[in-house]
Design a protein around this motif. Structure first.
Motif, PDB file in Angstrom:
ATOM      1  N   GLU A  88      26.871  10.718  -4.432  1.00  0.00           N
ATOM      2  CA  GLU A  88      27.139  10.455  -3.022  1.00  0.00           C
ATOM      3  C   GLU A  88      27.928   9.164  -2.849  1.00  0.00           C
ATOM      4  O   GLU A  88      27.673   8.169  -3.530  1.00  0.00           O
ATOM      5  CB  GLU A  88      25.827  10.358  -2.245  1.00  0.00           C
ATOM      6  N   SER A 103      30.192   7.996   7.220  1.00  0.00           N
ATOM      7  CA  SER A 103      30.063   9.401   6.836  1.00  0.00           C
ATOM      8  C   SER A 103      29.606   9.487   5.384  1.00  0.00           C
ATOM      9  O   SER A 103      30.114   8.769   4.526  1.00  0.00           O
ATOM     10  CB  SER A 103      31.387  10.150   6.990  1.00  0.00           C
ATOM     11  N   ARG A 104      28.631  10.359   5.143  1.00  0.00           N
ATOM     12  CA  ARG A 104      28.165  10.592   3.769  1.00  0.00           C
ATOM     13  C   ARG A 104      28.967  11.735   3.150  1.00  0.00           C
ATOM     14  O   ARG A 104      29.067  12.815   3.740  1.00  0.00           O
ATOM     15  CB  ARG A 104      26.682  10.953   3.761  1.00  0.00           C
ATOM     16  N   HIS A 156      22.593  22.410   1.929  1.00  0.00           N
ATOM     17  CA  HIS A 156      23.080  21.453   2.926  1.00  0.00           C
ATOM     18  C   HIS A 156      23.534  22.214   4.180  1.00  0.00           C
ATOM     19  O   HIS A 156      24.634  22.005   4.695  1.00  0.00           O
ATOM     20  CB  HIS A 156      24.221  20.618   2.334  1.00  0.00           C
ATOM     21  N   ALA A 162      24.760  20.142   7.141  1.00  0.00           N
ATOM     22  CA  ALA A 162      25.894  19.235   6.965  1.00  0.00           C
ATOM     23  C   ALA A 162      27.016  19.604   7.932  1.00  0.00           C
ATOM     24  O   ALA A 162      27.104  20.737   8.425  1.00  0.00           O
ATOM     25  CB  ALA A 162      26.402  19.306   5.536  1.00  0.00           C
ATOM     26  N   THR A 163      27.880  18.637   8.211  1.00  0.00           N
ATOM     27  CA  THR A 163      29.018  18.890   9.092  1.00  0.00           C
ATOM     28  C   THR A 163      30.011  19.842   8.432  1.00  0.00           C
ATOM     29  O   THR A 163      30.538  20.755   9.076  1.00  0.00           O
ATOM     30  CB  THR A 163      29.723  17.567   9.444  1.00  0.00           C
ATOM     31  N   ASN A 180      31.021  21.692   4.303  1.00  0.00           N
ATOM     32  CA  ASN A 180      30.873  21.868   2.855  1.00  0.00           C
ATOM     33  C   ASN A 180      32.209  22.398   2.333  1.00  0.00           C
ATOM     34  O   ASN A 180      32.439  23.608   2.284  1.00  0.00           O
ATOM     35  CB  ASN A 180      29.746  22.840   2.519  1.00  0.00           C
ATOM     36  N   THR A 196      30.278  17.822   0.234  1.00  0.00           N
ATOM     37  CA  THR A 196      29.518  17.947   1.476  1.00  0.00           C
ATOM     38  C   THR A 196      29.735  16.702   2.330  1.00  0.00           C
ATOM     39  O   THR A 196      29.679  15.582   1.821  1.00  0.00           O
ATOM     40  CB  THR A 196      28.020  18.094   1.152  1.00  0.00           C
ATOM     41  N   ARG A 197      29.953  16.912   3.638  1.00  0.00           N
ATOM     42  CA  ARG A 197      30.127  15.768   4.538  1.00  0.00           C
ATOM     43  C   ARG A 197      29.088  15.788   5.660  1.00  0.00           C
ATOM     44  O   ARG A 197      28.908  16.803   6.332  1.00  0.00           O
ATOM     45  CB  ARG A 197      31.514  15.769   5.169  1.00  0.00           C
ATOM     46  N   TYR A 198      28.432  14.665   5.822  1.00  0.00           N
ATOM     47  CA  TYR A 198      27.583  14.431   6.986  1.00  0.00           C
ATOM     48  C   TYR A 198      28.304  13.393   7.850  1.00  0.00           C
ATOM     49  O   TYR A 198      28.432  12.239   7.467  1.00  0.00           O
ATOM     50  CB  TYR A 198      26.206  13.913   6.566  1.00  0.00           C
TER      51      TYR A 198
END
Length: 210
Positions: free
Chosen positions: A15, A21-22, A47, A50-51, A53, A99-101
């Motif tokens: 990560e 943003s993660r 995930h 998540a926003t 993938n 993956t984005r959070y």
């Protein structure tokens, strides 16, 4: 089969945080498109909240299969950069999901490209890049009187070997690199003055340096 190629040793993830943003890079070695798709779907399920993938994979000796997905990010800002990382690092048979959070700060197109590039690089580092080298099994059956000489010569040439088998005669399992297999057989025949029985077996990949 390729004489050698770069891939990753194992699945892994890492990560990074960019402007709150993660971004979590996931990687897995794959042999088929079905494996790649299953891996991507698994990460999406893990995930699910998540926003995005975003993903890409490259499979085949000549990179015949290349796919990418922006998964809702602006076109060309996610899947393509991930695929470019795979290509630029010379990797084969690899699938990556980043993956984005979302952390509340817009990154813009350039920022997204850099972020997904960095996420893919982080994933590859976690998966440990390796080079797989193709070897050929060559079985050498000889009288025991030859054993010491052959073993010494194999060590001198740094030839990979497997477990020998012992019966009326000893059978050594030698594993030269595939392009050198024919020359190895000729050399071994000469070394034993034609008193060995040599048979070839399967082709096997080993990790370079191990």
């Amino acid at each position: 089969m390729l004489d050698r190629y770069r891939t990753v040793r194992e699945s892994g993830n890492k990560e990074i945080v960019i402007k709150k943003s993660r971004f979590i890079g996931h990687v897995m070695p794959v042999e088929t498109e079905q494996e790649a798709i299953a891996f991507i779907e698994r990460i999406k399920k893990e995930h699910w909240n998540a926003t995005h993938n975003c993903s890409a994979y490259m499979i085949g000796e000549r990179d015949e299969i290349q796919k990418q997905s922006d998964d809702g990010e602006p076109s060309g800002t996610a899947g393509k950069p991930i695929l470019e990382v795979i290509r630029n690092q010379g990797l084969k048979n690899v699938a990556i999901v980043v993956t984005r959070y979302f952390g509340g700060i817009m990154l813009g197109a350039g920022g997204l490209i850099r972020a997904y590039t960095d996420g893919a690089v982080a994933a590859i580092e976690a998966g440990q890049p390796i080079t797989r080298v193709l070897h050929r099994e060559v079985y050498v059956e000889v009288d025991y009187t030859w054993l010491g000489k052959i073993e010494n010569e194999l060590r001198n040439r740094a030839i990979r070997t497997g477990q020998p088998s012992f019966a009326d005669k000893v059978t050594l399992l030698c594993l030269p690199e595939e392009p050198e297999a024919e020359g190895f057989t000729a050399w071994m025949t000469d070394l034993t003055q034609g008193q060995s029985v040599i048979t070839e077996g399967e082709r096997i990949y080993f990790i370079e340096g191990e």
